[in-house]
Design an enzyme around this catalytic site. Structure first.
Site, PDB file in Angstrom:
ATOM      1  N   LYS A 201       0.787  -1.103   0.042  1.00  0.00           N
ATOM      2  CA  LYS A 201       0.050  -0.131   0.128  1.00  0.00           C
ATOM      3  C   LYS A 201       0.891   1.316  -0.107  1.00  0.00           C
ATOM      4  CE  LYS A 201      -2.229  -0.814   3.971  1.00  0.00           C
ATOM      5  NZ  LYS A 201      -1.761  -2.180   4.150  1.00  0.00           N
TER       6      LYS A 201
ATOM      7  N   ASN B  41      -3.029   6.186   5.942  1.00  0.00           N
ATOM      8  CA  ASN B  41      -2.605   5.318   6.735  1.00  0.00           C
ATOM      9  C   ASN B  41      -0.954   5.240   6.510  1.00  0.00           C
ATOM     10  OD1 ASN B  41      -2.707   2.978   8.865  1.00  0.00           O
ATOM     11  ND2 ASN B  41      -1.807   1.768   7.100  1.00  0.00           N
TER      12      ASN B  41
ATOM     13  N   HIS C 253      -3.919  -9.663  10.216  1.00  0.00           N
ATOM     14  CA  HIS C 253      -4.976  -8.959  11.126  1.00  0.00           C
ATOM     15  C   HIS C 253      -5.926  -9.993  11.718  1.00  0.00           C
ATOM     16  CE1 HIS C 253      -2.507  -5.415  10.253  1.00  0.00           C
ATOM     17  NE2 HIS C 253      -2.923  -5.249   9.171  1.00  0.00           N
TER      18      HIS C 253
END
Length: 225
Positions: A123, A146, A193
């Site tokens: 990302k 982020n 996650h």
């Protein structure tokens, strides 16, 4: 924030949960827009931070964050670092107090369209590269999300002809509502996650929320795999 439905908030009394970078950016943006803002954080107070926020008229509750913090608030801006199983989130939902992510708040405050990039891996590199390419084309751009700089820090800075290139995590997508990126990009999906999301399917469903508000005027980009 103004009469455009994109910019409307659920009220004028906000609770910002978490006083890290994104929480501080959200609190300052809300205060600039004239809202009554309270910040809570379970950590002990950073005297310099507390003083700077209070000087702006922001109510600070450090070493705090229990269910009582939601009292008298119309909505909460929720830190992506805090799971939604937290007692304060449970209390907010029981009281029908909406929870918004800082990403959602930044979207509602922004004049510029958003190009959002999510995925398990790559990302930050893709966001940086995309922002550099847009900037090289001569278009006004801010790289945020982020990747390190909160969107609420830059939402006011870019006009409608510019572009916000935003790295987006699954944690941020847990509490979006009206988010509608002009371009949404999903790079990949691998197990990650899962301690928070529970399963790969739940993790994937959160990634899919990036596209939920889009319509025929928007673009969705993802791998054919």
């Amino acid at each position: 924030m103004n009469g455009d439905p994109r910019h409307l908030l659920p009220g004028t009394r906000a609770l910002v949960v978490g006083a890290a970078r994104s929480g501080v950016a959200a609190a300052k943006l809300l205060r600039r827009r004239g809202l009554d803002v309270r910040v809570c954080d379970r950590r002990a107070a950073d005297p310099e931070l507390a003083q700077s926020l209070e000087a702006l008229g922001i109510e600070c509750h450090f070493a705090s964050g229990g269910p009582a913090a939601i009292e008298g608030r119309d909505f909460a801006v929720w830190s992506p670092g805090i799971p939604l199983t937290h007692p304060l989130a449970v209390a907010a939902r029981a009281a029908e107090v909406p929870l918004l992510s800082e990403l959602e708040l930044g979207y509602r405050a922004a004049q510029a369209p958003l190009l959002c990039i999510t995925g398990t891996n790559g990302k930050s590199t893709t966001t940086d590269l995309t922002g550099a390419l847009v900037r090289a084309s001569g278009r006004e751009v801010e790289i945020c999300g982020n990747i390190g700089r909160p969107i609420c820090d830059v939402a006011d800075h870019v006009g409608p002809d510019g572009l916000l290139v935003v790295e987006v995590s699954s944690f941020q997508l847990e509490t979006v509502d009206r988010l509608k990126p002009w371009v949404g990009t999903w790079l990949n999906l691998t197990p990650d996650h899962l301690d928070r999301h529970g399963s790969l399917e739940a993790y994937a469903a959160l990634k899919q929320r990036l596209f939920a508000g889009q319509d025929e005027r928007d673009f969705a980009v993802w791998s054919a795999d």
